[in-house]
Design a protein around this motif. Structure first.
Motif, PDB file in Angstrom:
ATOM      1  N   VAL A 331       0.874  -1.181   0.000  1.00  0.00           N
ATOM      2  CA  VAL A 331       0.000   0.000   0.000  1.00  0.00           C
ATOM      3  C   VAL A 331       0.906   1.224   0.000  1.00  0.00           C
ATOM      4  N   ILE A 332       0.783   2.049  -1.020  1.00  0.00           N
ATOM      5  CA  ILE A 332       1.665   3.209  -1.125  1.00  0.00           C
ATOM      6  C   ILE A 332       0.880   4.459  -0.769  1.00  0.00           C
ATOM      7  N   GLY A 333       1.360   5.156   0.244  1.00  0.00           N
ATOM      8  CA  GLY A 333       0.622   6.308   0.760  1.00  0.00           C
ATOM      9  C   GLY A 333      -0.119   5.852   2.002  1.00  0.00           C
ATOM     10  N   ALA A 334       0.335   6.325   3.173  1.00  0.00           N
ATOM     11  CA  ALA A 334      -0.261   5.850   4.421  1.00  0.00           C
ATOM     12  C   ALA A 334      -1.168   6.914   5.026  1.00  0.00           C
ATOM     13  N   GLY A 335      -1.827   7.690   4.138  1.00  0.00           N
ATOM     14  CA  GLY A 335      -2.754   8.717   4.615  1.00  0.00           C
ATOM     15  C   GLY A 335      -4.078   8.084   5.007  1.00  0.00           C
ATOM     16  N   MET A 336      -5.139   8.885   4.898  1.00  0.00           N
ATOM     17  CA  MET A 336      -6.439   8.403   5.358  1.00  0.00           C
ATOM     18  C   MET A 336      -6.837   7.099   4.660  1.00  0.00           C
ATOM     19  N   MET A 337      -6.717   7.070   3.328  1.00  0.00           N
ATOM     20  CA  MET A 337      -7.161   5.889   2.591  1.00  0.00           C
ATOM     21  C   MET A 337      -6.173   4.728   2.745  1.00  0.00           C
ATOM     22  N   LEU A 354       3.429  -1.176   4.039  1.00  0.00           N
ATOM     23  CA  LEU A 354       2.780   0.138   4.005  1.00  0.00           C
ATOM     24  C   LEU A 354       3.859   1.214   3.855  1.00  0.00           C
ATOM     25  N   ILE A 355       3.819   1.884   2.715  1.00  0.00           N
ATOM     26  CA  ILE A 355       4.898   2.817   2.396  1.00  0.00           C
ATOM     27  C   ILE A 355       4.419   4.258   2.415  1.00  0.00           C
ATOM     28  N   ASP A 356       5.220   5.134   2.980  1.00  0.00           N
ATOM     29  CA  ASP A 356       4.967   6.566   2.812  1.00  0.00           C
ATOM     30  C   ASP A 356       6.313   7.249   2.588  1.00  0.00           C
ATOM     31  N   ALA A 357       6.249   8.543   2.263  1.00  0.00           N
ATOM     32  CA  ALA A 357       7.490   9.248   1.949  1.00  0.00           C
ATOM     33  C   ALA A 357       8.379   9.379   3.183  1.00  0.00           C
ATOM     34  N   LYS A 358       7.752   9.506   4.351  1.00  0.00           N
ATOM     35  CA  LYS A 358       8.531   9.632   5.600  1.00  0.00           C
ATOM     36  C   LYS A 358       8.134   8.500   6.550  1.00  0.00           C
ATOM     37  N   ASP A 399      10.973   2.201   2.505  1.00  0.00           N
ATOM     38  CA  ASP A 399      11.885   1.498   1.603  1.00  0.00           C
ATOM     39  C   ASP A 399      11.115   0.718   0.521  1.00  0.00           C
ATOM     40  N   TYR A 400      11.143   1.192  -0.696  1.00  0.00           N
ATOM     41  CA  TYR A 400      10.403   0.550  -1.787  1.00  0.00           C
ATOM     42  C   TYR A 400      10.884  -0.884  -2.038  1.00  0.00           C
ATOM     43  N   ALA A 401      12.153  -1.162  -1.677  1.00  0.00           N
ATOM     44  CA  ALA A 401      12.686  -2.515  -1.907  1.00  0.00           C
ATOM     45  C   ALA A 401      11.856  -3.568  -1.162  1.00  0.00           C
ATOM     46  N   GLU A 411      -2.055   1.856  -4.741  1.00  0.00           N
ATOM     47  CA  GLU A 411      -1.454   3.177  -4.576  1.00  0.00           C
ATOM     48  C   GLU A 411      -2.515   4.149  -4.084  1.00  0.00           C
ATOM     49  N   ALA A 412      -2.194   4.865  -2.990  1.00  0.00           N
ATOM     50  CA  ALA A 412      -3.138   5.842  -2.434  1.00  0.00           C
ATOM     51  C   ALA A 412      -2.375   7.103  -2.013  1.00  0.00           C
ATOM     52  N   VAL A 413      -1.544   7.608  -2.932  1.00  0.00           N
ATOM     53  CA  VAL A 413      -0.818   8.853  -2.643  1.00  0.00           C
ATOM     54  C   VAL A 413      -1.667  10.036  -3.096  1.00  0.00           C
ATOM     55  N   PHE A 414      -1.094  11.221  -3.104  1.00  0.00           N
ATOM     56  CA  PHE A 414      -1.880  12.416  -3.436  1.00  0.00           C
ATOM     57  C   PHE A 414      -2.535  12.291  -4.808  1.00  0.00           C
ATOM     58  N   VAL A 419       2.673  12.905  -9.343  1.00  0.00           N
ATOM     59  CA  VAL A 419       3.097  12.144  -8.156  1.00  0.00           C
ATOM     60  C   VAL A 419       2.795  10.657  -8.366  1.00  0.00           C
ATOM     61  N   LYS A 420       1.625  10.386  -8.905  1.00  0.00           N
ATOM     62  CA  LYS A 420       1.231   8.979  -9.091  1.00  0.00           C
ATOM     63  C   LYS A 420       2.145   8.309 -10.128  1.00  0.00           C
ATOM     64  N   ALA A 421       2.510   9.047 -11.184  1.00  0.00           N
ATOM     65  CA  ALA A 421       3.376   8.464 -12.217  1.00  0.00           C
ATOM     66  C   ALA A 421       4.744   8.122 -11.631  1.00  0.00           C
ATOM     67  N   ASN A 440      -5.927   3.915  -6.286  1.00  0.00           N
ATOM     68  CA  ASN A 440      -7.172   4.229  -5.558  1.00  0.00           C
ATOM     69  C   ASN A 440      -7.685   5.625  -5.943  1.00  0.00           C
ATOM     70  N   THR A 441      -7.252   6.127  -7.059  1.00  0.00           N
ATOM     71  CA  THR A 441      -7.684   7.467  -7.459  1.00  0.00           C
ATOM     72  C   THR A 441      -9.210   7.585  -7.462  1.00  0.00           C
ATOM     73  N   SER A 442      -9.713   8.768  -7.106  1.00  0.00           N
ATOM     74  CA  SER A 442     -11.167   8.920  -7.193  1.00  0.00           C
ATOM     75  C   SER A 442     -11.588   9.713  -8.420  1.00  0.00           C
ATOM     76  N   HIS A 463     -11.058   1.366  -6.326  1.00  0.00           N
ATOM     77  CA  HIS A 463     -11.513   2.599  -5.678  1.00  0.00           C
ATOM     78  C   HIS A 463     -12.284   2.270  -4.402  1.00  0.00           C
ATOM     79  N   PHE A 464     -11.661   2.600  -3.279  1.00  0.00           N
ATOM     80  CA  PHE A 464     -12.313   2.406  -1.979  1.00  0.00           C
ATOM     81  C   PHE A 464     -13.087   3.673  -1.622  1.00  0.00           C
ATOM     82  N   PHE A 465     -14.007   3.517  -0.699  1.00  0.00           N
ATOM     83  CA  PHE A 465     -14.752   4.675  -0.197  1.00  0.00           C
ATOM     84  C   PHE A 465     -14.357   4.917   1.253  1.00  0.00           C
TER      85      PHE A 465
HETATM   86  P1  NAD Z   1      -3.999  11.729   2.174  1.00  0.00           P
HETATM   87  O1  NAD Z   1      -3.481  13.070   1.856  1.00  0.00           O
HETATM   88  O2  NAD Z   1      -4.659  11.493   3.488  1.00  0.00           O
HETATM   89  O3  NAD Z   1      -2.830  10.644   2.036  1.00  0.00           O
HETATM   90  C1  NAD Z   1      -1.891  10.622   1.015  1.00  0.00           C
HETATM   91  C2  NAD Z   1      -0.607  10.037   1.576  1.00  0.00           C
HETATM   92  O4  NAD Z   1       0.282   9.781   0.506  1.00  0.00           O
HETATM   93  C3  NAD Z   1       0.105  10.964   2.563  1.00  0.00           C
HETATM   94  O5  NAD Z   1       0.372  10.262   3.751  1.00  0.00           O
HETATM   95  C4  NAD Z   1       1.384  11.314   1.832  1.00  0.00           C
HETATM   96  O6  NAD Z   1       2.477  11.513   2.704  1.00  0.00           O
HETATM   97  C5  NAD Z   1       1.587  10.115   0.958  1.00  0.00           C
HETATM   98  N1  NAD Z   1       2.416  10.375  -0.199  1.00  0.00           N
HETATM   99  C6  NAD Z   1       2.363  11.424  -1.041  1.00  0.00           C
HETATM  100  N2  NAD Z   1       3.311  11.314  -1.999  1.00  0.00           N
HETATM  101  C7  NAD Z   1       3.973  10.159  -1.748  1.00  0.00           C
HETATM  102  C8  NAD Z   1       5.040   9.480  -2.381  1.00  0.00           C
HETATM  103  N3  NAD Z   1       5.626   9.989  -3.454  1.00  0.00           N
HETATM  104  N4  NAD Z   1       5.459   8.308  -1.866  1.00  0.00           N
HETATM  105  C9  NAD Z   1       4.859   7.800  -0.773  1.00  0.00           C
HETATM  106  N5  NAD Z   1       3.859   8.400  -0.121  1.00  0.00           N
HETATM  107  C10 NAD Z   1       3.409   9.560  -0.621  1.00  0.00           C
HETATM  108  O7  NAD Z   1      -4.972  11.361   0.976  1.00  0.00           O
HETATM  109  P2  NAD Z   1      -6.163  10.293   0.953  1.00  0.00           P
HETATM  110  O8  NAD Z   1      -7.429  10.964   1.301  1.00  0.00           O
HETATM  111  O9  NAD Z   1      -5.754   9.081   1.702  1.00  0.00           O
HETATM  112  O10 NAD Z   1      -6.247   9.971  -0.612  1.00  0.00           O
HETATM  113  C11 NAD Z   1      -5.306   9.157  -1.258  1.00  0.00           C
HETATM  114  C12 NAD Z   1      -5.850   8.753  -2.612  1.00  0.00           C
HETATM  115  O11 NAD Z   1      -7.108   8.102  -2.458  1.00  0.00           O
HETATM  116  C13 NAD Z   1      -6.091   9.909  -3.564  1.00  0.00           C
HETATM  117  O12 NAD Z   1      -5.806   9.480  -4.879  1.00  0.00           O
HETATM  118  C14 NAD Z   1      -7.586  10.173  -3.409  1.00  0.00           C
HETATM  119  O13 NAD Z   1      -8.164  10.756  -4.550  1.00  0.00           O
HETATM  120  C15 NAD Z   1      -8.094   8.750  -3.239  1.00  0.00           C
HETATM  121  N6  NAD Z   1      -9.385   8.638  -2.547  1.00  0.00           N
HETATM  122  C16 NAD Z   1      -9.689   9.432  -1.492  1.00  0.00           C
HETATM  123  C17 NAD Z   1     -10.905   9.289  -0.864  1.00  0.00           C
HETATM  124  C18 NAD Z   1     -11.252  10.139   0.334  1.00  0.00           C
HETATM  125  O14 NAD Z   1     -12.419  10.167   0.718  1.00  0.00           O
HETATM  126  N7  NAD Z   1     -10.303  10.796   0.948  1.00  0.00           N
HETATM  127  C19 NAD Z   1     -11.814   8.330  -1.304  1.00  0.00           C
HETATM  128  C20 NAD Z   1     -11.468   7.511  -2.378  1.00  0.00           C
HETATM  129  C21 NAD Z   1     -10.251   7.679  -2.989  1.00  0.00           C
END
Ligand code: NAD
Length: 732
Positions: A331-337, A354-358, A399-401, A411-414, A419-421, A440-442, A463-465
């Protein structure tokens, strides 16, 4: 082969074992009732038999419910009088269960009769609990995973094989209401505390405990068959009972807004049944049950929420491909989704990287799972061991490795193409050729994002909700090049995490967001026109939407709305239809009223974030007009805004299966569940009326209500969606 067998042991206890052939859980069918009745009759007539135990041949469950096709067959059995067929069929079921309950007793003296115990190894749902309720004592194995209850209300019906009448009489209206009106399921210990079952025993002692009871010469007359029976908590005309029913009636109407026929009918069956002797109460229950089954809303709910939901979960639209079960997900991007996706994956036993930038962001994402498990522990639904096991499956890192052995990436990054590419490339530098990459783009087109991939056939949208752990729908989106294995992988993953999938083609906003945005926009448009905001919100709720459009945009945030509007306008140019909506939306954003997250939006909020009512400042900018539209006009604008988009999605080939359109609408954005979904709703009101209404709305409010060609054609031919596209035929 029959599902029920009888064996009488040396002590004279007849054990009737239910073991549905070819199913992992017992399901009641027409023949099952006949066989059960015959075996009970046989045991009661056999002098060598002292008592009976009804149990299951499945190790962990008693029964999952009834095969709902029985209902269709009952309807068909009486030709042009389906209600008669239903009523007679239901009364025949009552007959079987009543014979168990009376167990050969003399009708006048209540003498004679043999004790009948139900022994439940585990889960007992629907008819799987209604049969035990007709027995004289219910034993359950101490199996914390078992679920015991009557969930019928969840699919638009109510327990109609005596469960309603028996439970209300056993527990009183108050005690029975969460079980009947909310379909609440309990584990065996909780079911015992609630008074639904009588004894919980270690699994290995189940049959011996039931047998000891059967042989103890117990009293078996049900309280309601004794003289002077009084309903616990009081009958409706008793002062305490009066309060219960007044409260229950208010609660049901408050919760259902009057749009769910089953809840009202259930309450009527309990109320009216409480005033009469038991056998008459069963007849009343059967009448109300027939009434509900004849209501198109119930048939539509059963079809969408039970039959079709299950078909989709079992892979109705899965392409032929070998098992694609996920072993390790990245899972790339450890934000909300991302945090939520990691949680549901680990709960399903899947290893997660579970990967994030930091590193601290990755850890924070993982801590979401820890917090979730802590809540479970506090509610006694999880243990420290379970928490440790689930957390042990999640490796939080930068660490992507670490992704090397993953067979699926989500992938669930910004939400940014660049950024996604970059992330896609970084991931694919590490992962193997067979690894499927999902985004997981919306809002971003999958085909576009797939350009960054080294193999677009293995690139897909999942696509998750939000919130991921609560929302049951997952929308799987095929890009132009997406291959069958990627679709199968996504479907097998969704199945592992026990959610419901729909598979759609790639187009702006896919399916769910495509339909929900016009709903929100129609609400905002009405604000601009001077429609009273409370009328907009209440009209939505009174037609069964869980949230009014203004509350919904407050929840999802107004700045997100602004962002989407700007992107859509940029993509559509002059064809962009929502300038009027943007005026309100952008003005709200300028006032820094961004919705719930800023404690200020179309609603006002207190310091704790609780909504205190619609914001009165709105009227200063958008005064309320002297003349207000009628309720139905507002409701039709809100419903058609969504439904027409669903029809267009079908016309465009984004949807290829109306079942997915209906199930996805209810699970994805809560589209009026009583209707069975947008296509079911159109079938209920009929295509000719729908087309006529669209013409009126178009004349009055604009071209967005233009009748789609498909609907016009169906209106002309008198077609119904479920007859024309029943099981997934293409729109073309
Ligand atoms: P978010 O901002 O909470 O999380 C994004 C995470 O990605 C952050 O933790 C950020 O540090 C990390 N990130 C950014 N660039 C990165 C990189 N290069 N490498 C690793 N990590 C990186 O965003 P979110 O709400 O979790 O949304 C993520 C994706 O899910 C988006 O594409 C969004 O459109 C989609 N989505 C969101 C929702 C929603 O309700 N929030 C619903 C469905 C889909």
């Amino acid at each position: 082969m029959t599902d029920f067998t009888l064996k009488t042991d040396a002590d004279g206890v007849a054990i009737i074992t239910w073991d549905t052939v070819g199913k992992s859980m017992n399901v009641m069918n027409q023949q099952g009732f006949t066989d059960l009745d015959a075996l009970v009759g046989h045991a009661l007539a056999d002098d060598a038999v002292k008592g009976i135990i009804i149990t299951s041949g499945k190790p962990d469950s008693f029964a999952g419910g009834m095969d709902l096709n029985i209902i269709a067959r009952m309807k068909d059995s009486a030709g042009d009088d389906p209600a008669r067929g239903l009523f007679d069929g239901v009364m025949a079921m009552h007959g079987v269960l009543r014979r168990i309950e009376r167990a050969g007793m003399d009708p006048k003296t209540n003498k004679g009769g043999k004790p009948i115990a139900a022994a439940l190894p585990g889960t007992a749902l629907g008819i799987g609990l209604e049969i035990p309720l007709a027995c004289h004592r219910i034993f359950a194995a101490d199996n914390p995973k078992a679920k015991i209850g009557l969930p019928e209300i969840m699919v638009g019906i109510f327990p109609g094989a005596g469960g309603t009448t028996r439970l209300a009489r056993k527990l009183g209206a108050m005690g029975a209401s969460p079980l009947l009106l909310e379909g609440k399921l309990n584990d065996p210990q909780a079911a015992k505390r609630a008074g639904v079952i009588d004894e919980v025993v270690p699994a290995e002692d189940l049959i011996s405990a039931a047998k000891a009871w059967v042989l103890s010469n117990p009293a078996i007359v049900k309280p309601w068959d004794e003289k002077g029976y009084k309903m616990p908590g009081g009958a409706p005309y008793h002062p305490a009972g009066f309060m219960t029913f007044v409260g229950a009636s208010a609660m049901v109407n408050g919760k259902t807004m009057g749009v769910y026929p089953a809840a009202k009918a259930l309450l009527s069956a309990v109320y009216e049944g409480a005033l009469v002797p038991f056998d008459t109460a069963l007849k009343i229950e059967a009448r109300w049950f027939t009434n509900v089954l004849m209501n198109p809303s119930s048939s539509a709910m059963i079809r969408s929420l039970f039959i079709n939901k299950e078909a989709l979960e079992k892979g109705a639209n899965r392409p032929q491909a070998p098992d694609q079960k996920v072993r390790q997900v990245g899972v790339i991007g450890a934000g909300m989704m991302g945090a939520g996706i990691a949680l549901v994956s680990a709960l399903a036993g899947i290893k997660v990287v579970l990967i994030d930038a930091k590193q601290d962001a990755a850890e924070k994402g993982k801590s979401y799972t820890a917090a979730y498990m802590d809540k479970g522990i506090a509610r006694k639904k999880a243990t420290e061991d379970k928490k440790a096991a689930v957390l042990g499956l999640i490796h939080a890192t930068t660490d992507y490795a670490a992704l090397k052995d993953c067979d699926l990436i989500v992938e669930a990054v910004f939400e940014d193409v660049g950024v996604k590419a970059e992330v896609t490339k970084k991931v694919q530098a590490v992962t193997g050729a067979g690894c499927i990459f999902a985004t997981n783009t919306s809002t971003l087109p999958i085909t576009e994002l797939a350009k960054a991939s080294n193999d677009p056939t293995n690139f897909i949208g999942i696509h998750f909700f939000s919130p991921v752990d609560k929302m049951m729908l997952v929308e799987i989106i095929k890009g132009e090049a997406t291959g069958d294995v990627a679709v199968a992988k996504a479907l097998d993953f969704v199945r592992q995490i026990r959610k419901t999938p729909i598979v759609v083609n790639d187009a702006r906003f896919f399916y769910a967001n495509r339909c929900i945005i016009p709903y929100i926009n129609e609400g905002i448009r009405m604000v601009r026109e001077g429609v009273e905001p409370a009328l907009i919100e209440n009209a939505a709720k009174l037609v069964g939407m869980p949230l009014g459009p203004l509350q919904l945009v407050d929840e999802t945030s107004i700045d997100l709305g602004v962002k989407i509007a700007k992107a859509t306008r940029a993509a559509m140019g002059d064809a962009y239809p929502d300038g009027v909506v943007d005026e309100v939306l952008f003005w709200m954003a300028d006032q820094t009223r961004l919705g719930r997250k800023s404690n200020a939006g179309f609603y006002a909020y207190d310091d704790k974030g609780k909504r205190t009512g619609l914001w009165d400042g709105l009227a200063v900018q958008y005064p309320v007009a002297d003349q207000q539209p009628d309720l139905v006009t507002v409701q039709h604008r809100l419903l058609f805004a969504q439904v027409l988009e669903a029809v267009r999605a079908l016309e465009d080939g984004v949807l290829t299966d109306i079942r997915e359109g209906d199930v996805g609408a209810i699970l994805g954005w809560g589209f009026a569940p009583w209707s069975g979904g947008p296509f079911s709703w159109l079938d209920i009101i009929g295509a000719p009326y729908a087309a006529e209404r669209c013409d009126q709305l178009t004349a009055q409010f604009g071209d967005r209500f233009t009748t789609p060609d498909l609907l016009r054609d169906m209106a002309a031919k008198g077609h119904e969606f479920y007859k024309r596209f029943g099981t997934g035929a293409k729109a073309a």
